[in-house]
Design a protein around this motif. Structure first.
Motif, PDB file in Angstrom:
ATOM      1  N   TYR A   1      60.045  41.374  28.298  1.00  0.00           N
ATOM      2  CA  TYR A   1      61.122  40.779  29.097  1.00  0.00           C
ATOM      3  C   TYR A   1      61.965  39.807  28.272  1.00  0.00           C
ATOM      4  N   LYS A   2      61.307  39.033  27.427  1.00  0.00           N
ATOM      5  CA  LYS A   2      61.998  38.044  26.588  1.00  0.00           C
ATOM      6  C   LYS A   2      63.000  38.718  25.662  1.00  0.00           C
ATOM      7  N   ARG A   3      62.674  39.913  25.213  1.00  0.00           N
ATOM      8  CA  ARG A   3      63.563  40.612  24.281  1.00  0.00           C
ATOM      9  C   ARG A   3      64.688  41.374  24.990  1.00  0.00           C
ATOM     10  N   GLY A   4      64.813  41.164  26.274  1.00  0.00           N
ATOM     11  CA  GLY A   4      65.957  41.698  26.996  1.00  0.00           C
ATOM     12  C   GLY A   4      65.794  43.074  27.604  1.00  0.00           C
ATOM     13  N   HIS A   5      64.550  43.536  27.701  1.00  0.00           N
ATOM     14  CA  HIS A   5      64.306  44.847  28.288  1.00  0.00           C
ATOM     15  C   HIS A   5      63.961  44.709  29.773  1.00  0.00           C
ATOM     16  N   GLU A   6      64.075  45.812  30.471  1.00  0.00           N
ATOM     17  CA  GLU A   6      63.824  45.810  31.912  1.00  0.00           C
ATOM     18  C   GLU A   6      62.357  46.061  32.214  1.00  0.00           C
ATOM     19  N   ILE A   7      61.828  45.259  33.143  1.00  0.00           N
ATOM     20  CA  ILE A   7      60.446  45.399  33.588  1.00  0.00           C
ATOM     21  C   ILE A   7      60.437  46.135  34.925  1.00  0.00           C
ATOM     22  N   ALA A   8      59.617  47.190  35.020  1.00  0.00           N
ATOM     23  CA  ALA A   8      59.531  47.967  36.254  1.00  0.00           C
ATOM     24  C   ALA A   8      58.074  48.327  36.526  1.00  0.00           C
ATOM     25  N   SER A   9      57.804  48.809  37.722  1.00  0.00           N
ATOM     26  CA  SER A   9      56.432  49.105  38.138  1.00  0.00           C
ATOM     27  C   SER A   9      56.043  50.562  37.884  1.00  0.00           C
ATOM     28  N   HIS A  10      54.803  50.731  37.447  1.00  0.00           N
ATOM     29  CA  HIS A  10      54.204  52.061  37.286  1.00  0.00           C
ATOM     30  C   HIS A  10      52.906  52.131  38.091  1.00  0.00           C
ATOM     31  N   GLY A  11      52.895  51.366  39.212  1.00  0.00           N
ATOM     32  CA  GLY A  11      51.687  51.300  40.024  1.00  0.00           C
ATOM     33  C   GLY A  11      50.674  50.341  39.428  1.00  0.00           C
ATOM     34  N   TYR A  12      49.481  50.328  39.991  1.00  0.00           N
ATOM     35  CA  TYR A  12      48.465  49.403  39.490  1.00  0.00           C
ATOM     36  C   TYR A  12      47.336  50.104  38.743  1.00  0.00           C
ATOM     37  N   PHE A  13      46.831  51.232  39.284  1.00  0.00           N
ATOM     38  CA  PHE A  13      45.680  51.896  38.672  1.00  0.00           C
ATOM     39  C   PHE A  13      45.954  53.354  38.296  1.00  0.00           C
ATOM     40  N   HIS A  14      47.207  53.731  38.124  1.00  0.00           N
ATOM     41  CA  HIS A  14      47.589  55.083  37.715  1.00  0.00           C
ATOM     42  C   HIS A  14      46.998  56.136  38.658  1.00  0.00           C
ATOM     43  N   LYS A  15      47.281  55.995  39.927  1.00  0.00           N
ATOM     44  CA  LYS A  15      46.763  56.909  40.941  1.00  0.00           C
ATOM     45  C   LYS A  15      47.756  58.034  41.242  1.00  0.00           C
ATOM     46  N   ASP A  16      47.275  59.028  41.962  1.00  0.00           N
ATOM     47  CA  ASP A  16      48.096  60.157  42.388  1.00  0.00           C
ATOM     48  C   ASP A  16      48.786  59.801  43.707  1.00  0.00           C
ATOM     49  N   HIS A  17      50.045  59.422  43.627  1.00  0.00           N
ATOM     50  CA  HIS A  17      50.771  58.974  44.809  1.00  0.00           C
ATOM     51  C   HIS A  17      51.164  60.111  45.737  1.00  0.00           C
ATOM     52  N   SER A  18      51.074  61.338  45.255  1.00  0.00           N
ATOM     53  CA  SER A  18      51.430  62.470  46.106  1.00  0.00           C
ATOM     54  C   SER A  18      50.410  62.705  47.207  1.00  0.00           C
ATOM     55  N   ARG A  19      49.243  62.079  47.095  1.00  0.00           N
ATOM     56  CA  ARG A  19      48.184  62.261  48.083  1.00  0.00           C
ATOM     57  C   ARG A  19      48.007  61.029  48.967  1.00  0.00           C
ATOM     58  N   MET A  20      48.963  60.112  48.918  1.00  0.00           N
ATOM     59  CA  MET A  20      48.817  58.849  49.635  1.00  0.00           C
ATOM     60  C   MET A  20      49.730  58.748  50.853  1.00  0.00           C
ATOM     61  N   SER A  21      49.251  58.039  51.868  1.00  0.00           N
ATOM     62  CA  SER A  21      50.079  57.690  53.011  1.00  0.00           C
ATOM     63  C   SER A  21      51.025  56.559  52.610  1.00  0.00           C
TER      64      SER A  21
END
Length: 233
Positions: A98-118
């Motif tokens: 972040y300090k070097r000017g790049h964007e921070i975004a989310s990739h989830g927390y535990f690398h789960k399969d979101h296609s199977r989630m409510s």
């Protein structure tokens, strides 16, 4: 006759139950199909100002630092989609990104399969990562990229409720699997145009290929920008 009538009624009931379960499964998060008209889902920036190199990070901290140095050398900006479990163990590295000017975004927390989630399960997986990244950097995360590109309508709806845009990619370097530097370079650059999202990971081969990729971007009149910049934000 009576037994046949009971059998028919039973069969009709079972068909109705199967149909209902199928609908619940679809709307509850097991289906991966999402309308192409969904305004919160992006595979590229239609009126993009440049090219976005996206790094999905759950490992290889030492390579993240190397990538940051290469990006600095070329005056390039990128978006790092960061896993919460990795961020929790690498707070200093997240802050350095972040300090070097790049964007921070989310990739989830535990690398789960979101296609199977409510929707609720998606929220439980995504929200903590967003809160952690916001706390570490003092920023406001606005983007989410589903691990392995696995998502469903429930994922998109969960992100809408959190004011997050769901980001996919227009091209995948597949650098997590293939170790051929020339192949990674070719996938990242062949016929590259403005608005594209290029998926990458902090692998050894990506670190090696990155200077050549950035040289191609520069020499072809393109600019490496963050995803949000590409989307006009």
């Amino acid at each position: 006759m009576k037994s046949k009538l009971i059998t028919v009624i039973t069969n009709v009931f079972l068909v109705a139950v199967v149909a209902a379960v199928s609908l619940v499964g679809y709307f509850g998060g097991n289906a991966v199909a999402v309308s192409n008209e969904n305004s919160n889902l992006f595979y590229k920036a239609e009126d993009g100002s440049g090219v976005s190199l996206m790094f999905n990070v759950y490992e290889h901290t030492e390579n993240v630092y190397k990538i940051l140095d290469v990006l600095d050398e070329y005056g390039a900006k990128s978006t790092f989609f960061i896993g919460g479990s990795w961020a929790d163990d690498n707070v200093d590295c997240v802050r350095e990104i972040y300090k070097r000017g790049h964007e921070i975004a989310s990739h989830g927390y535990f690398h789960k399969d979101h296609s199977r989630m409510s929707v609720d399960a998606n929220l439980e997986e995504i929200r903590p990562s967003v809160k952690l990244l916001n706390m570490i950097c003092g920023t406001e995360v606005k983007l989410f990229a589903p691990p392995s590109g696995a998502f469903c309508e429930a994922t998109v709806n969960a992100c809408i409720s959190m004011d997050l845009r769901v980001i996919m990619w227009s091209r995948d370097t597949i650098d997590w699997r293939d170790k051929d530097v020339n192949l990674i370079y070719s996938r990242a650059t062949k016929n590259l145009v403005k608005g594209e999202f290029v998926l990458m990971h902090p692998t050894d081969c990506t670190v090696e290929a990155l200077p050549k990729i950035l040289s191609y971007i520069r020499d072809n009149g393109l600019t490496a920008v963050t995803v949000s910049q590409n989307l006009g934000e």
